[in-house]
Design an enzyme around this catalytic site. Sequence first.
Site, PDB file in Angstrom:
ATOM      1  N   HIS A 281     -11.828   4.510  -0.552  1.00  0.00           N
ATOM      2  CA  HIS A 281     -11.841   3.710   0.685  1.00  0.00           C
ATOM      3  C   HIS A 281     -12.649   2.428   0.500  1.00  0.00           C
ATOM      4  O   HIS A 281     -13.207   1.898   1.457  1.00  0.00           O
ATOM      5  CB  HIS A 281     -12.460   4.488   1.872  1.00  0.00           C
ATOM      6  CG  HIS A 281     -11.580   5.541   2.456  1.00  0.00           C
ATOM      7  ND1 HIS A 281     -12.088   6.725   2.916  1.00  0.00           N
ATOM      8  CD2 HIS A 281     -10.245   5.597   2.649  1.00  0.00           C
ATOM      9  CE1 HIS A 281     -11.090   7.473   3.383  1.00  0.00           C
ATOM     10  NE2 HIS A 281      -9.961   6.804   3.207  1.00  0.00           N
TER      11      HIS A 281
ATOM     12  N   ARG B 244      -7.791  17.983   4.181  1.00  0.00           N
ATOM     13  CA  ARG B 244      -8.660  18.234   3.024  1.00  0.00           C
ATOM     14  C   ARG B 244      -9.973  18.868   3.476  1.00  0.00           C
ATOM     15  O   ARG B 244     -10.482  18.541   4.546  1.00  0.00           O
ATOM     16  CB  ARG B 244      -8.964  16.912   2.294  1.00  0.00           C
ATOM     17  CG  ARG B 244      -7.816  16.441   1.455  1.00  0.00           C
ATOM     18  CD  ARG B 244      -8.067  15.055   0.889  1.00  0.00           C
ATOM     19  NE  ARG B 244      -7.213  14.075   1.526  1.00  0.00           N
ATOM     20  CZ  ARG B 244      -7.363  12.763   1.422  1.00  0.00           C
ATOM     21  NH1 ARG B 244      -8.354  12.253   0.721  1.00  0.00           N
ATOM     22  NH2 ARG B 244      -6.525  11.944   2.024  1.00  0.00           N
TER      23      ARG B 244
ATOM     24  N   ASN C 114       0.879  -1.166   0.000  1.00  0.00           N
ATOM     25  CA  ASN C 114       0.000   0.000   0.000  1.00  0.00           C
ATOM     26  C   ASN C 114       0.917   1.217   0.000  1.00  0.00           C
ATOM     27  O   ASN C 114       1.425   1.626   1.039  1.00  0.00           O
ATOM     28  CB  ASN C 114      -0.884  -0.058   1.249  1.00  0.00           C
ATOM     29  CG  ASN C 114      -1.816   1.126   1.358  1.00  0.00           C
ATOM     30  OD1 ASN C 114      -1.690   2.100   0.615  1.00  0.00           O
ATOM     31  ND2 ASN C 114      -2.737   1.068   2.302  1.00  0.00           N
TER      32      ASN C 114
ATOM     33  N   GLU D  32      -7.770  -2.917   5.562  1.00  0.00           N
ATOM     34  CA  GLU D  32      -7.717  -2.795   4.094  1.00  0.00           C
ATOM     35  C   GLU D  32      -6.722  -3.781   3.487  1.00  0.00           C
ATOM     36  O   GLU D  32      -6.997  -4.394   2.466  1.00  0.00           O
ATOM     37  CB  GLU D  32      -7.302  -1.371   3.712  1.00  0.00           C
ATOM     38  CG  GLU D  32      -8.419  -0.365   3.968  1.00  0.00           C
ATOM     39  CD  GLU D  32      -7.894   1.049   4.096  1.00  0.00           C
ATOM     40  OE1 GLU D  32      -7.072   1.301   5.009  1.00  0.00           O
ATOM     41  OE2 GLU D  32      -8.301   1.913   3.307  1.00  0.00           O
TER      42      GLU D  32
ATOM     43  N   ARG E   9      -2.524  -1.925  -3.562  1.00  0.00           N
ATOM     44  CA  ARG E   9      -3.632  -0.987  -3.458  1.00  0.00           C
ATOM     45  C   ARG E   9      -3.468   0.026  -4.590  1.00  0.00           C
ATOM     46  O   ARG E   9      -2.418   0.662  -4.711  1.00  0.00           O
ATOM     47  CB  ARG E   9      -3.573  -0.262  -2.124  1.00  0.00           C
ATOM     48  CG  ARG E   9      -4.654   0.773  -2.021  1.00  0.00           C
ATOM     49  CD  ARG E   9      -4.518   1.598  -0.788  1.00  0.00           C
ATOM     50  NE  ARG E   9      -5.643   2.496  -0.678  1.00  0.00           N
ATOM     51  CZ  ARG E   9      -5.635   3.575   0.083  1.00  0.00           C
ATOM     52  NH1 ARG E   9      -4.580   3.882   0.801  1.00  0.00           N
ATOM     53  NH2 ARG E   9      -6.693   4.352   0.140  1.00  0.00           N
TER      54      ARG E   9
END
Length: 600
Positions: free
Chosen positions: A173, A234, A7, A380, A85
């Site tokens: 996500h 963000r 990842n 994940e 990923r």
Amino acid sequence: MKILVLNCGSSSLKVGVFDVGQTTTEVFKASYERFEAGSCSYTIRSGGKTETGKIALGDIAAALRALPHILADNRITDIDAIGHRVVHGGERFRTTTVLDEPKIAAIEALTPLAPLHNPANLLAVRVAQEVWPSLPQVAVFDTAFHGTIPPRATTYAVPKAWRDAGLRRFGFHGSSHKYVAIRAAEEIGVPLRDLHLVSVHLGNGASVCAISRGESLDTSMGMTPLEGLVMGTRSGDVDPGLFGFLSRQLGLSIDQIEDALYSDSGLLALANSSDMRSVEDRAAKGDADAQLAIEIYAYRTRKYIGAYAAAMGGLDAVIFTGGIGENSPSMRRRICDGLEFMGLRLDHDRNQSVELANHAAPQIQAYGSKVRVIVTETAEQLMIARETAAALAPMAPVPQPIPVAVSARHAHLSRPAIEALFGAGYQLTPAVPLRQPGQWAAAERITLEGPKGRLERVAILGPERSRTQIEISRTDGFELGIDAPVRDSGKLEGTPTVRLIGPAGSFDTDGLIVAARHIHTNPADARRLGLVDGMLVDVHIGDQERGLVFGKTLIRIGANAVTEMHIDTDEANAADIRANGEGSLVPDLRAIAVPNKEPL
Ligand code: ADP
């Protein structure tokens, strides 16, 4: 199968090695970050030990190239495949994909959609090709889970030429939302297909996802991971009119504005820190900016949960995950506190004492709350490992005949039930052995009684169990006047009560279910059939004109189980088969694999 998961972000690298079989175990975990002046910080967890420190690796490519030695030092040499990923799969990549040069080029072409993320992901692919040239490389896309979002939620109301150029909502996500939804359904004991869930992933990046019957219906991130919630740096949702305003008033360029929306906004802009722990600490000490930041953060999240409950027309559970969702009881409370009107009430003690080790998924709603609230660590990388293994698994040759047994209504009884129905110390009489080893039908029968009627001479299956479970068909439920839920065996929480009547007395008990269809199988047959424990498959049954495909059939692997599909009498009647029949796996199964709960 041993899967290396990479990842790779723009400034950090996370690595996991997973043994994927009927269960999935993480055997190695590492992260590398803060690359500066020729070195970086690292953490490695393997063999029960954790090692942290600084290491002379100047950039991510160097960290990737050092991995074979680091893995070998931890006695990991037999990697079978690499799962990457990849943040943006655009319109093209809706599923996990085994990479080749044309596909890598197609991902490269998506860079304008994810300028920070995709190049970093592809760097890992390139270096991995160099370091492990013979291993398959697989891309698992953050966007793929959201391929089910309907056009009404993916389409921006903007000029057609812009939409033709690729402007639409995608969502991110995906691996996290999918994993926590599966984990929550497992915890609740209700199949995903029967649930309306809102998954709330609150990390440095944050998004909310409406998951209706196992499929993403809407999510708060859009074309880029900038839309939606307030995040560490963000902005989340803003008025797009700000581009014109800032250009005219402050003379800012599009690049400057975009850069600030990604990197200088969110918690950082509101409270001078992108780290929720420090924002919460400062708010508690009276810092007004930090307090407002927390209020905005919680309010925006709560608004999305309410919106998604409306979008789905109902809500069974809210799932919190990500660093903030997992670790901040006060943020969970602020988000949930305004949702009582929807029947969501937190248990404040449970919320305060959440323990998440070993993939736990505690429920923290108050008794009587209509909506469950679940907290669980996201996984994940584990999901990427499972998707990678599934993408590489050889397709089962078809057709694969599977014996089908029709289960008539029956009961599994506990000791207290047996004693109440047949007398103290009573032992059931094994009469007919069943195909599953060690199981039998008893000579004794019982009656079931509900508010509408009775079912007589109901079979009892032995041996006795720790909990009474009564399996009936939907039709039987109408005869009794009780609406029994469809459940997997053993998932009895909140099931309705029924009266059992035997020669010595009666016994009122919960545990009345309509059994979810399933296939028992053993490890050898599972390998042959390409099945994994917890997977959901489609099975075609019956070759007459009423033959049917039964979707979402759960695979249950037991060491000594005989391979056999169990359906109830309603299902058998619908497919027009009698006591026994044969089914075949429908190829191209879209499996949802339930991850195991083994410690990392
Ligand atoms: P990423 O999205 O980079 O994987 P994480 O999921 O690790 O990030 O989430 C990081 C966020 O979680 C940070 O804002 C951090 O402050 C927050 N966090 C971690 N632990 C706590 C805690 N105990 N209380 C509040 N926030 C926390």
